[in-house]
Design a protein around this motif. Structure first.
Motif, mmCIF file in Angstrom:
data_model
loop_
_atom_site.group_PDB
_atom_site.id
_atom_site.type_symbol
_atom_site.label_atom_id
_atom_site.label_comp_id
_atom_site.label_asym_id
_atom_site.label_seq_id
_atom_site.Cartn_x
_atom_site.Cartn_y
_atom_site.Cartn_z
ATOM 1 N N GLU A 1 -87.591 0.830 -4.472
ATOM 2 C CA GLU A 1 -86.277 1.275 -4.929
ATOM 3 C C GLU A 1 -85.945 2.625 -4.298
ATOM 4 O OE1 GLU A 1 -84.352 2.343 -9.186
ATOM 5 O OE2 GLU A 1 -85.593 0.542 -9.077
ATOM 6 N N PHE A 2 -84.690 2.805 -3.956
ATOM 7 C CA PHE A 2 -84.243 4.054 -3.348
ATOM 8 C C PHE A 2 -84.260 5.175 -4.374
ATOM 9 C CE2 PHE A 2 -80.792 7.058 -2.387
ATOM 10 C CZ PHE A 2 -81.219 7.504 -1.151
ATOM 11 N N ARG A 3 -84.906 6.271 -4.017
ATOM 12 C CA ARG A 3 -84.906 7.473 -4.845
ATOM 13 C C ARG A 3 -83.816 8.401 -4.327
ATOM 14 N NH1 ARG A 3 -88.876 10.976 -3.664
ATOM 15 N NH2 ARG A 3 -89.465 9.871 -1.804
ATOM 16 N N PRO A 4 -82.914 8.851 -5.195
ATOM 17 C CA PRO A 4 -81.900 9.815 -4.730
ATOM 18 C C PRO A 4 -82.574 11.055 -4.153
ATOM 19 C CG PRO A 4 -81.361 9.009 -6.921
ATOM 20 C CD PRO A 4 -82.749 8.514 -6.598
ATOM 21 N N PHE A 5 -81.924 11.661 -3.177
ATOM 22 C CA PHE A 5 -82.461 12.857 -2.551
ATOM 23 C C PHE A 5 -82.373 14.026 -3.513
ATOM 24 C CE2 PHE A 5 -82.756 12.585 2.293
ATOM 25 C CZ PHE A 5 -83.126 11.258 2.268
ATOM 26 N N THR B 1 -95.740 16.130 0.597
ATOM 27 C CA THR B 1 -95.731 15.539 -0.749
ATOM 28 C C THR B 1 -94.568 14.577 -0.979
ATOM 29 O OG1 THR B 1 -94.509 17.442 -1.594
ATOM 30 C CG2 THR B 1 -96.929 17.509 -1.761
ATOM 31 N N SER B 2 -93.600 14.540 -0.063
ATOM 32 C CA SER B 2 -92.434 13.672 -0.225
ATOM 33 C C SER B 2 -92.014 13.132 1.137
ATOM 34 C CB SER B 2 -91.279 14.454 -0.852
ATOM 35 O OG SER B 2 -90.125 13.634 -0.932
ATOM 36 N N VAL B 3 -92.461 11.919 1.439
ATOM 37 C CA VAL B 3 -92.157 11.311 2.731
ATOM 38 C C VAL B 3 -90.948 10.392 2.576
ATOM 39 C CG1 VAL B 3 -93.032 9.801 4.552
ATOM 40 C CG2 VAL B 3 -94.560 11.451 3.453
ATOM 41 N N ARG B 4 -89.992 10.546 3.478
ATOM 42 C CA ARG B 4 -88.807 9.686 3.514
ATOM 43 C C ARG B 4 -88.823 8.895 4.819
ATOM 44 N NH1 ARG B 4 -85.573 9.074 -1.074
ATOM 45 N NH2 ARG B 4 -85.599 11.033 -2.211
ATOM 46 N N ASN B 5 -88.609 7.565 4.710
ATOM 47 C CA ASN B 5 -88.567 6.764 5.926
ATOM 48 C C ASN B 5 -87.148 6.749 6.498
ATOM 49 O OD1 ASN B 5 -87.021 4.608 4.759
ATOM 50 N ND2 ASN B 5 -88.890 3.770 3.853
ATOM 51 N N VAL B 6 -87.018 6.191 7.688
ATOM 52 C CA VAL B 6 -85.733 6.189 8.392
ATOM 53 C C VAL B 6 -84.667 5.474 7.575
ATOM 54 C CG1 VAL B 6 -84.541 5.350 10.456
ATOM 55 C CG2 VAL B 6 -86.778 6.397 10.668
ATOM 56 N N ASP B 7 -85.007 4.341 6.956
ATOM 57 C CA ASP B 7 -84.014 3.603 6.176
ATOM 58 C C ASP B 7 -83.480 4.425 5.002
ATOM 59 O OD1 ASP B 7 -84.157 1.397 7.848
ATOM 60 O OD2 ASP B 7 -85.688 0.397 6.648
ATOM 61 N N TRP C 1 -82.373 9.369 14.123
ATOM 62 C CA TRP C 1 -82.644 9.123 12.700
ATOM 63 C C TRP C 1 -84.110 9.424 12.377
ATOM 64 C CZ3 TRP C 1 -79.114 9.216 9.258
ATOM 65 C CH2 TRP C 1 -77.852 8.697 9.493
ATOM 66 N N GLN C 2 -85.011 9.044 13.273
ATOM 67 C CA GLN C 2 -86.439 9.318 13.045
ATOM 68 C C GLN C 2 -86.699 10.818 13.011
ATOM 69 O OE1 GLN C 2 -89.089 7.176 12.272
ATOM 70 N NE2 GLN C 2 -89.918 9.185 11.795
ATOM 71 N N GLN C 3 -86.063 11.562 13.898
ATOM 72 C CA GLN C 3 -86.232 13.011 13.916
ATOM 73 C C GLN C 3 -85.703 13.644 12.623
ATOM 74 O OE1 GLN C 3 -84.200 13.455 17.707
ATOM 75 N NE2 GLN C 3 -86.090 14.197 18.671
ATOM 76 N N ILE C 4 -84.580 13.139 12.141
ATOM 77 C CA ILE C 4 -84.034 13.649 10.882
ATOM 78 C C ILE C 4 -84.966 13.304 9.727
ATOM 79 C CG2 ILE C 4 -82.105 13.506 9.247
ATOM 80 C CD1 ILE C 4 -80.284 13.019 11.749
ATOM 81 N N ALA C 5 -85.513 12.082 9.724
ATOM 82 C CA ALA C 5 -86.456 11.671 8.673
ATOM 83 C C ALA C 5 -87.687 12.573 8.676
ATOM 84 C CB ALA C 5 -86.857 10.203 8.855
ATOM 85 N N THR C 6 -88.158 12.926 9.851
ATOM 86 C CA THR C 6 -89.314 13.831 9.956
ATOM 87 C C THR C 6 -88.960 15.209 9.406
ATOM 88 O OG1 THR C 6 -90.130 12.626 11.878
ATOM 89 C CG2 THR C 6 -90.959 14.872 11.571
ATOM 90 N N THR C 7 -87.746 15.667 9.663
ATOM 91 C CA THR C 7 -87.298 16.966 9.151
ATOM 92 C C THR C 7 -87.193 16.949 7.631
ATOM 93 O OG1 THR C 7 -86.044 17.364 11.179
ATOM 94 C CG2 THR C 7 -85.437 18.690 9.266
#
Length: 157
Positions: free
Chosen positions: A4-8, A45-51, A34-40
């Motif tokens: 499930e998507f967690r709000p930012f 402790t909180s990893v966000r994937n590209v999707d 998008w991958q570079q933004i996801a890495t940023t």
């Protein structure tokens, strides 16, 4: 297995904006950006994937579009008025040119202008921006969306 998507969180959104400013200079982002933004955005402790980042970006951009004040749209629209009127045929050539030439091409507007005798590169870009503002006005529900409505009226004659 879907998650499930967690709000930012506020700090994640701040890092999203930082990444967008750094890597999102283009109007259409590629998978790499998008991958570079996801890495940023991600931390140990909180990893966000590209999707997740794309979904947050699309929601954020939709929210921005929804709050564009009508007065701002009208002001920008007035500033983008072309010095000479555009014909339906010229609008169609512009439309085909926008579809044919990649938006990342730095010569895009010059190439389209070369298809339109009497129109300069700034004329072409201003007309495109004007038509995009008409789309925003339509999406905001403003009656009589200017040149877009006029173009369709002329096309149906």
């Amino acid at each position: 297995m879907s998650t499930e998507f967690r709000p930012f969180e506020e700090d994640e959104h701040a890092r999203f904006l930082e990444g967008l400013q750094k890597f999102g200079a283009k109007s259409r982002l590629s998978g790499r950006e998008w991958q570079q933004i996801a890495t940023t955005v991600s931390t140990p402790t909180s990893v966000r994937n590209v999707d997740e980042v794309k979904l947050h970006g699309y929601r954020y951009f939709a929210a921005l579009q929804a709050v564009v004040p009508q007065q701002v749209v009208e002001t920008v629209n007035e500033q983008l008025q072309a010095s000479t009127p555009w014909t339906l045929e010229e609008d169609l050539i512009l439309d085909n040119g926008v579809a044919a030439f990649d938006e990342a091409d730095p010569q895009r507007w010059a190439k389209i202008a070369s298809l339109l005798p009497g129109k300069s590169e700034p004329d072409v870009e201003k007309r495109y921006q004007k038509l995009m503002m008409d789309v925003v006005r339509i999406e905001l529900g403003e009656a009589g969306a200017g040149s877009a409505r006029e173009t369709w009226r002329r096309a149906s004659i």
